[in-house]
Motif scaffolding. Structure first.
Motif, PDB file in Angstrom:
ATOM      1  N   GLY A 292       0.808  -1.210   0.000  1.00 30.24           N
ATOM      2  CA  GLY A 292       0.000   0.000   0.000  1.00 30.24           C
ATOM      3  C   GLY A 292       0.838   1.255   0.000  1.00 30.24           C
ATOM      4  N   LEU A 293       1.973   1.218   0.692  1.00 36.44           N
ATOM      5  CA  LEU A 293       2.874   2.372   0.734  1.00 36.44           C
ATOM      6  C   LEU A 293       3.378   2.725  -0.649  1.00 36.44           C
ATOM      7  CD1 LEU A 293       4.919   4.330   2.105  1.00 36.44           C
ATOM      8  CD2 LEU A 293       6.416   2.357   2.398  1.00 36.44           C
ATOM      9  N   LEU A 294       3.888   1.727  -1.373  1.00 39.94           N
ATOM     10  CA  LEU A 294       4.503   2.019  -2.656  1.00 39.94           C
ATOM     11  C   LEU A 294       3.471   2.332  -3.729  1.00 39.94           C
ATOM     12  CD1 LEU A 294       7.160   2.356  -3.981  1.00 39.94           C
ATOM     13  CD2 LEU A 294       7.178  -0.039  -4.591  1.00 39.94           C
ATOM     14  N   THR A 295       2.320   1.640  -3.704  1.00 45.26           N
ATOM     15  CA  THR A 295       1.302   1.946  -4.711  1.00 45.26           C
ATOM     16  C   THR A 295       0.792   3.376  -4.548  1.00 45.26           C
ATOM     17  OG1 THR A 295      -0.358   0.935  -3.265  1.00 45.26           O
ATOM     18  CG2 THR A 295       0.576  -0.435  -5.008  1.00 45.26           C
ATOM     19  N   ALA A 296       0.653   3.839  -3.288  1.00 36.32           N
ATOM     20  CA  ALA A 296       0.237   5.226  -3.081  1.00 36.32           C
ATOM     21  C   ALA A 296       1.306   6.188  -3.581  1.00 36.32           C
ATOM     22  CB  ALA A 296      -0.044   5.465  -1.598  1.00 36.32           C
ATOM     23  N   LEU A 297       2.569   5.866  -3.300  1.00 36.02           N
ATOM     24  CA  LEU A 297       3.658   6.691  -3.812  1.00 36.02           C
ATOM     25  C   LEU A 297       3.661   6.699  -5.336  1.00 36.02           C
ATOM     26  CD1 LEU A 297       6.737   5.885  -1.564  1.00 36.02           C
ATOM     27  CD2 LEU A 297       5.630   8.080  -1.843  1.00 36.02           C
ATOM     28  N   LEU A 298       3.462   5.528  -5.928  1.00 37.99           N
ATOM     29  CA  LEU A 298       3.507   5.424  -7.384  1.00 37.99           C
ATOM     30  C   LEU A 298       2.369   6.201  -8.033  1.00 37.99           C
ATOM     31  CD1 LEU A 298       4.804   4.291  -9.886  1.00 37.99           C
ATOM     32  CD2 LEU A 298       3.627   2.134  -9.489  1.00 37.99           C
ATOM     33  N   ASP A 299       1.173   6.104  -7.458  1.00 40.60           N
ATOM     34  CA  ASP A 299       0.052   6.855  -8.029  1.00 40.60           C
ATOM     35  C   ASP A 299       0.300   8.362  -7.944  1.00 40.60           C
ATOM     36  OD1 ASP A 299      -1.362   4.617  -8.766  1.00 40.60           O
ATOM     37  OD2 ASP A 299      -2.497   4.501  -6.899  1.00 40.60           O
ATOM     38  N   ASP A 300       0.855   8.814  -6.827  1.00 42.27           N
ATOM     39  CA  ASP A 300       1.176  10.237  -6.711  1.00 42.27           C
ATOM     40  C   ASP A 300       2.253  10.640  -7.707  1.00 42.27           C
ATOM     41  OD1 ASP A 300      -0.655  10.590  -4.751  1.00 42.27           O
ATOM     42  OD2 ASP A 300       0.768  10.586  -3.090  1.00 42.27           O
ATOM     43  N   THR A 301       3.255   9.771  -7.882  1.00 38.82           N
ATOM     44  CA  THR A 301       4.326  10.079  -8.835  1.00 38.82           C
ATOM     45  C   THR A 301       3.790  10.125 -10.264  1.00 38.82           C
ATOM     46  OG1 THR A 301       5.892   8.965  -7.373  1.00 38.82           O
ATOM     47  CG2 THR A 301       6.604   9.366  -9.625  1.00 38.82           C
ATOM     48  N   LEU A 302       2.889   9.199 -10.611  1.00 40.90           N
ATOM     49  CA  LEU A 302       2.280   9.205 -11.948  1.00 40.90           C
ATOM     50  C   LEU A 302       1.464  10.475 -12.162  1.00 40.90           C
ATOM     51  CD1 LEU A 302       1.186   5.466 -12.125  1.00 40.90           C
ATOM     52  CD2 LEU A 302       2.789   6.581 -13.684  1.00 40.90           C
ATOM     53  N   ALA A 303       0.707  10.878 -11.123  1.00 39.36           N
ATOM     54  CA  ALA A 303      -0.098  12.097 -11.257  1.00 39.36           C
ATOM     55  C   ALA A 303       0.806  13.319 -11.432  1.00 39.36           C
ATOM     56  CB  ALA A 303      -0.999  12.264 -10.035  1.00 39.36           C
ATOM     57  N   ALA A 304       1.903  13.367 -10.656  1.00 42.17           N
ATOM     58  CA  ALA A 304       2.815  14.505 -10.777  1.00 42.17           C
ATOM     59  C   ALA A 304       3.512  14.521 -12.129  1.00 42.17           C
ATOM     60  CB  ALA A 304       3.847  14.454  -9.641  1.00 42.17           C
ATOM     61  N   ARG A 305       3.900  13.337 -12.627  1.00 43.00           N
ATOM     62  CA  ARG A 305       4.608  13.290 -13.905  1.00 43.00           C
ATOM     63  C   ARG A 305       3.685  13.673 -15.072  1.00 43.00           C
ATOM     64  NH1 ARG A 305       9.372  11.026 -15.442  1.00 43.00           N
ATOM     65  NH2 ARG A 305       9.961  11.862 -13.408  1.00 43.00           N
TER      66      ARG A 305
END
Length: 645
Positions: A292-305
């Motif tokens: 859950g930690l990394l998927t949340a980070l990844l979704d935020d990173t995708l949104a920012a990118r």
């Protein structure tokens, strides 16, 4: 070029970029051929290029990968996705003029498409370009029909870029597996090489050109690596990478990056911006929910990118992608203005109509700008809400874990307190039983000594031996009175320099009466031993083995023995014997006839109490082989030892 800030309809576009070692000539063509084959055949080829960071950073990937060869063994070919309408166009090669005196640069461009179960139809553009620094720059832009989430396959994986052993712009390897910053199985550890790798990674984490976010996870040991498989399943090459360190490596990185240290057992996310303000730290408790930690980070990173403008060669890839996207997915461009009609009205009417049209055009443009700004703010707000929810969830999890740990600790403390109380009660019972047993034993020993003395009185050979004190004799009421009585009764015992105040300090103790009886019996036994040895010498016969020392005398059961051999110690432990401060504590005065210095070490002693403080001791010095005397140097609480001091 796609500008997501200007057109929120293109929020499904993400981009990545990096570099590869130029190596042999025509490296751009070689890398293009490798990607073409990797996309079409599931990356059946092994490493084509050895990837490295820009030479200015001196961060070759082969050193980051440790002792493994730069051409790592590739995983099995990717299984085709059902209904995967995949295709890649042939590469288009062009020459671009270099800047200044630089030679023309080779540029390769292509587009690809495939279907993803989570992202839907995906279209991507790839651009490879020679660099003046002798490197091959690569850039990717990809559009997802349903938008990008952590459930989608990363474009770098589908295009086979992760299989070419290349890096992002900051020098971090773009591979399909996390970066393990510790010695691998079967490899002899080399602390110097490992520290060098960690120094290179620290330099890459602070590199201004880095475009990949990095989550560095700290493990207590290599054995914990098997417990983080879920962490690796969402590793996104080209956008978010995972690096794993164990405790020694974490400390090295903390020394190299003191202001961006990784928590022990936790993790730190180094954002793609490279700024410490964008980092996020996670405690040991938070890292437990790794997926859950990394998927949340990844979704935020995708949104920012998706909301950031492409940079470098990725901008060329975004432009190429924009050209090949269907019209419904392209950014909407306002239609060109209609040519002015011929003059059919008076000048005043024409001017009014022009002003009205210009006003409407400005209003429409302002409306589009406000809508775009609103969409941008909504995206930022949604990202902030996700980040806040994630932090709130982590804090709640930490609070719950802390409360659970506190409750368990309290229960365990109560349990231990109960066990301690039971143990203390049991100890007290055993001590009482031991005191009773020792009292019975001492009484029996005294009775045996008295009977032996009376028997000796009957025998003519020992008729002159004075009878020892009987078991029923009254014991003095204080140690001071006891010392005076012993000094008067037993002239072979020297008590001239005995400090009576130390013995008198024992009088208030509840067991003082028992200790005084034991001390009197011990001193009487010592005197009986000295007299027996004196009589043997006067008779002209050498003392037998039973008169070699006090312990042998007591063990023989000779007349006058009133104590047990179990409480006699003729020496101290090796630690006390060989440490000067402990020896000095046992140095007491003797007469010059015994030792010219006037002092001797009194290590022989009698235990009036075994272990329980103050554990009184009676220290003596046996000089019967020389002067016939026995010195009593100390009577009081246990002297200092390595365990008590």
């Amino acid at each position: 070029m796609i500008d997501d800030h200007a057109d929120p309809a293109c929020a499904g576009v993400i981009w990545m970029r990096g570099i590869a070692d130029a190596g042999p000539r025509r490296a751009t063509r070689a890398l293009a051929d490798a990607l073409f084959e990797a996309f079409g055949k599931g990356a059946a080829r092994t490493g084509v290029l050895q990837a490295c960071a820009p030479r200015a950073t001196a961060l070759p990937q082969s050193r980051l990968l440790g002792s493994r060869a730069a051409t790592l063994p590739l995983p099995p070919p990717r299984a085709p996705i059902p209904g995967d309408d995949a295709g890649i166009r042939p590469w288009r090669f062009d020459r671009e003029e270099g800047a200044g005196a630089d030679p023309p640069r080779l540029v390769a461009r292509t587009t690809a498409r495939w279907s993803d179960p989570a992202a839907g139809a995906v279209r991507a553009a790839v651009v490879l370009r020679d660099s003046p620094r002798g490197l091959v720059e690569w850039g990717v832009a990809a559009h997802a029909e349903r938008g990008w989430t952590h459930r989608a396959v990363a474009p770098c994986v589908r295009l086979g870029i992760d299989r070419q052993h290349i890096c992002d712009s900051g020098g971090l390897p773009v591979t399909g597996e996390p970066l393990k910053l510790f010695p691998l199985d079967g490899v002899q550890p080399d602390d110097g090489a490992e520290d060098e790798r960690l120094a290179l990674v620290a330099g890459s984490l602070g590199h201004p050109e880095r475009s990949v976010g990095v989550l560095v996870v700290s493990l207590d040991s290599r054995k914990a690596l098997s417990s983080i498989d879920t962490l690796f399943r969402v590793h996104w090459p080209g956008l978010l990478s995972v690096a794993v360190v164990i405790e020694p490596g974490r400390r090295v990185l903390a020394g190299l990056l003191p202001e961006r240290a990784i928590p022990a057992g936790g993790a730190r996310y180094f954002g793609s911006s490279g700024n410490a303000e964008d980092d996020t730290t996670f405690t040991r408790a938070a890292v437990r929910d790794r997926h859950g930690l990394l998927t949340a980070l990844l979704d935020d990173t995708l949104a920012a990118r998706s909301g950031a403008s492409p940079e470098g060669v990725a901008a060329d890839a975004a432009t190429l992608l924009n050209e090949h996207l269907p019209r419904r997915l392209r950014p909407k461009v306002p239609p060109p203005a209609e040519p002015p009609e011929e003059e059919t009205m008076p000048a005043v009417s024409e001017s009014a109509e022009s002003l009205a049209a210009a006003g409407e055009e400005r209003a429409a443009s302002e409306l589009d700008r406000l809508r775009s700004r609103l969409a941008e703010l909504e995206s930022v707000l949604a990202s902030s809400e996700r980040r806040t929810k994630r932090q709130l969830t982590l804090l709640r999890d930490e609070a719950s874990a802390a409360e659970q740990a506190r409750s368990q600790a309290e229960q365990h403390a109560d349990h231990l307190a109960g066990q301690l109380a039971d143990a203390l009660t049991e100890r007290d019972l055993f001590e009482e039983a031991l005191d009773d047993a020792e009292a019975e034993r001492d009484a029996a020993v005294r009775d045996r000594g008295v009977l032996a003395a009376r028997l000796a009185d009957v025998a003519p050979a020992v008729a002159s031996a004075p009878p020892p004190a009987a078991s029923g004799d009254r014991v003095p009421g204080s140690f001071e009175a006891l010392i005076a009585e012993i000094a008067a009764r037993h002239p072979l015992l020297v008590l001239d320099d005995l400090d009576g105040s130390l013995a008198a300090a024992l009088d208030p103790h509840p067991k003082a009466a028992s200790w005084r009886r034991k001390a009197r019996d011990a001193l009487t036994t010592i005197d009986a031993y000295a007299r027996a040895k004196q009589r043997a010498r006067r008779a002209g016969t050498p003392p037998g083995p039973h008169l070699s020392d006090l312990l042998a005398f007591v063990r023989s059961g000779a007349p006058g023995t009133l104590i047990s051999a179990n409480i006699i110690a003729l020496a101290e432990s090796d630690r006390v014997e060989h440490q000067e401060k402990f020896r000095q504590a046992r140095m007491f005065p003797v007469r010059p006839a015994t030792h010219p210095s006037g002092r001797a070490c009194f290590t022989a002693h009698i235990k009036l109490e075994r272990c329980k403080p103050p554990a009184p001791r009676l220290h003596f010095f046996d000089d019967t082989d020389n002067t016939g005397l026995i010195y009593i140097g100390y009577l009081g609480p246990h002297l200092a030892t390595g365990r008590t001091n």
